[in-house]
Design a protein around this motif. Structure first.
Motif, PDB file in Angstrom:
ATOM      1  N   TYR A  83     -46.518   1.419  16.187  1.00 19.63           N
ATOM      2  CA  TYR A  83     -47.714   1.442  15.343  1.00 19.63           C
ATOM      3  C   TYR A  83     -47.732   0.270  14.371  1.00 19.63           C
ATOM      4  O   TYR A  83     -48.786  -0.305  14.099  1.00 19.63           O
ATOM      5  N   TYR A  84     -46.561  -0.114  13.876  1.00 14.00           N
ATOM      6  CA  TYR A  84     -46.496  -1.257  12.958  1.00 14.00           C
ATOM      7  C   TYR A  84     -46.904  -2.533  13.699  1.00 14.00           C
ATOM      8  O   TYR A  84     -47.677  -3.342  13.194  1.00 14.00           O
TER       9      TYR A  84
ATOM     10  N   ASP B 166     -48.764  -2.816  16.295  1.00  7.18           N
ATOM     11  CA  ASP B 166     -50.186  -2.756  16.623  1.00  7.18           C
ATOM     12  C   ASP B 166     -51.045  -3.014  15.387  1.00  7.18           C
ATOM     13  O   ASP B 166     -51.877  -3.927  15.365  1.00  7.18           O
ATOM     14  N   LYS B 167     -50.819  -2.228  14.341  1.00  8.99           N
ATOM     15  CA  LYS B 167     -51.709  -2.267  13.173  1.00  8.99           C
ATOM     16  C   LYS B 167     -51.467  -3.464  12.259  1.00  8.99           C
ATOM     17  O   LYS B 167     -52.412  -4.013  11.694  1.00  8.99           O
TER      18      LYS B 167
ATOM     19  N   ASN C  23     -50.784  -7.030  14.737  1.00  8.58           N
ATOM     20  CA  ASN C  23     -51.876  -7.303  15.676  1.00  8.58           C
ATOM     21  C   ASN C  23     -51.428  -7.541  17.110  1.00  8.58           C
ATOM     22  O   ASN C  23     -51.954  -8.404  17.813  1.00  8.58           O
TER      23      ASN C  23
ATOM     24  N   SER D 159     -51.498  -5.805  20.489  1.00 10.23           N
ATOM     25  CA  SER D 159     -52.085  -4.599  21.079  1.00 10.23           C
ATOM     26  C   SER D 159     -51.223  -4.092  22.220  1.00 10.23           C
ATOM     27  O   SER D 159     -50.648  -4.862  22.988  1.00 10.23           O
TER      28      SER D 159
ATOM     29  N   ASN E  83     -53.922  -2.241   6.352  1.00 13.62           N
ATOM     30  CA  ASN E  83     -54.032  -1.655   7.692  1.00 13.62           C
ATOM     31  C   ASN E  83     -53.540  -0.213   7.747  1.00 13.62           C
ATOM     32  O   ASN E  83     -53.390   0.346   8.824  1.00 13.62           O
ATOM     33  N   LYS E  84     -53.312   0.352   6.579  1.00 18.38           N
ATOM     34  CA  LYS E  84     -52.972   1.770   6.448  1.00 18.38           C
ATOM     35  C   LYS E  84     -51.891   2.206   7.437  1.00 18.38           C
ATOM     36  O   LYS E  84     -52.093   3.121   8.244  1.00 18.38           O
ATOM     37  N   ILE E  85     -50.740   1.556   7.334  1.00 15.60           N
ATOM     38  CA  ILE E  85     -49.660   1.831   8.270  1.00 15.60           C
ATOM     39  C   ILE E  85     -49.154   3.273   8.151  1.00 15.60           C
ATOM     40  O   ILE E  85     -48.811   3.902   9.160  1.00 15.60           O
TER      41      ILE E  85
ATOM     42  N   ALA F  65     -51.453   5.440  10.041  1.00 16.42           N
ATOM     43  CA  ALA F  65     -51.305   5.169  11.477  1.00 16.42           C
ATOM     44  C   ALA F  65     -50.099   5.913  12.033  1.00 16.42           C
ATOM     45  O   ALA F  65     -50.169   6.502  13.116  1.00 16.42           O
TER      46      ALA F  65
END
Lengths: 337, 337
Positions: A163-164, A166-167, A170, A172, A318-320, A323
């Motif tokens: 998740y880190y 990805d968010k 960046n 994907s 990015n509100k890790i 997430a």
């Protein structure tokens, strides 16, 4: 966006912290809350032009020193910069916390002050590591928060790291791998053999086991390991980079034409050094606690502090934490256990 | 002095093995027994001038392939080069065994064919690693034989490594260290915290815990770790050396003056490469089995094979097995347990 910075921690103390904060406040246009002893901070601020910058001081009398025992110091020094800064994050007055201080202390203070995300068994410390992938780096965790682990911890490290990546980074659908002693499933420790099937069955993009030599080639975006192995790995990389430089320098110095050659290649060497600069890689997130915490390298200079603040800003924006929470919900095997 | 060489193993097969054997027989004036398929070996020998060299063939029909399952292959391939060569060592017809083949297979074949030294719980695979110490390297073990360990195994690795450093590497009173995540006693895994006091109380020259970044600086002559961590460490070093070279090359190629500079520094770069050549470091002893076994890097070329044979010769001449046996006697806590 308000970042609470431990203005007292790190080998280079308040001087580096305040300088890095001024730099970050100017470059990113955000509020940096300087947490620590007001007199010391004010003296450092007087060295800079801080017109139009938002650099409030949050007073804290005590300091968790580099050689303090982490848990004991956090308990006894209630008015230390770390404990006060994390209280501010907890109360919603700060969006993230950054420190270059005693990393064990930061871990203990974060656990104590913020607590773990529900269902997360252990937080993990991550760092980016240079690779030849299209992104130029991978995300490696745990690099030191947990020296003794269980399979489910590693599974959760993989989830948090994914998740880190990805968010915040960046990347994907990040390719997740387990650090092992061979690609084959039957290789590696009992721990690895227990975690691999869990990852295979999960929704994560698990690409299998990788060896230490494969990480720099860019075979994975998130490399998962226990904090003992991860710590040995990144410190080993530091040591190897050091001895390569040292041995090469010695051979060059023994040859006048080579000295001239090195002079001509100076620009290239400098550009290379920038790319592997620990200051770009040193600021790592502590994932799994209930808030954004970035632990920077103890040796951080102002540039490294500025960088760690940038990482904190990206993680908060990015509100890790949210997430990871939603990732836990989607990941059935670990949900509620 | 007779060295039994697995003439079939390694990524470069019989070509590299036989070439290395010819080279070693000439340079060291010893007998190299070429173990494997006679036709293949004879065809390779025909490529060399072997006048006056003692290169007898010991026939073995089968080969333990690089991708064979180690234990299963050793059990089913009784007439493989590894099994036959180790039988020759066991029977006293060879003084040592060298292979660049399947390293798991070599480990299984050695355990099966020679057995462990009495009181030794687990054999360990060691390797020398470049450092800035006066010797230019340290001895690191275990680098892959045991991915799951107990404190007493690590203690014995320290003992075996210490005797190897003393007897074979000529490092008197070698400084022994444990690889950990910090120098402090309270850092590291539970395992490390259990082993450190055992080493402190022993007759070994234990200098404490070291971090991954300290190994290259030369703080210790023998660095002890479990086979999982050790394997990740040395493969990590390989990966880091690779990416440093790659990134530096890219920066140089982007700058014409730097290209010229690199050309002028060519001699220095070549001399440096020789010093960190895996072929000088690849041949590592398997310590703790009842005989001299050297496991060379799978990628070994003739020069690396020659080097591994030299290491085997030194270990046999200096009676490393007897040294470990007497070391066990002197080391009360482990004696007879």
């Amino acid at each position: 966006m308000k970042i609470a910075l431990d203005a007292m921690g790190g080998d280079n103390g308040s001087k580096a912290a305040v300088h890095g904060a001024v730099w970050a406040a100017r470059d990113f246009g955000i509020t940096i809350q300087l947490v620590g002893q007001p007199d010391t901070i004010k003296a450092e601020l007087a060295e800079h032009n801080i017109k139009d910058l938002d650099l409030p001081i949050i007073p804290a009398k005590e300091v968790i020193e580099m050689d303090d025992h982490p848990a004991a110091a956090v308990k006894s020094k209630k008015d230390s910069s770390m404990v006060v800064a994390l209280r501010s994050v907890k109360q919603g007055n700060s969006d993230a916390f950054v420190t270059a201080g005693n990393s064990g202390g930061a871990l203990a203070a974060a656990l104590f002050g913020l607590g773990r995300i529900k269902h997360i068994k252990r937080p993990a410390l991550g760092t980016i590591f240079p690779t030849e992938s299209e992104y130029g780096h991978c995300f490696l965790l745990d690099v030191g928060a947990n020296t003794n682990v269980r399979p489910e911890y590693l599974f959760q490290f993989a989830l948090m790291g994914s998740y880190y990546a990805d968010k915040v980074l960046n990347i994907s659908s990040p390719r997740v791998a387990l650090l092992s002693t061979g690609e084959e499933e039957e290789k590696g420790s009992i721990l690895i053999q227990e975690v691999a099937p869990m990852l295979k069955q999960s929704a994560l993009n698990f690409v299998g086991n990788v060896e230490g030599k494969d990480i720099p080639t860019g075979v994975a975006d998130v490399v998962v390991t226990d904090g003992f192995t991860g710590n040995v790995y990144i410190k080993g990389a530091e040591g190897v980079a050091w001895i390569i430089q040292r041995m090469l320098e010695r051979e060059i110095k023994a040859r006048p034409t080579a000295v001239l050659g090195a002079l001509l290649a100076r620009g290239a060497i400098k550009a290379f050094r920038t790319k592997v600069d620990y200051r770009e890689f040193g600021g790592g997130p502590l994932l799994g606690v209930n808030g954004v915490v970035i632990i920077a390298h103890g040796r951080s200079d102002p540039y490294a502090i500025r960088h760690a603040i940038r990482v904190a800003k990206q993680a908060a924006e990015n509100k890790i934490v949210d997430a990871i929470k939603s990732g836990l919900k989607d990941c059935a095997p670990m949900n509620g256990k």
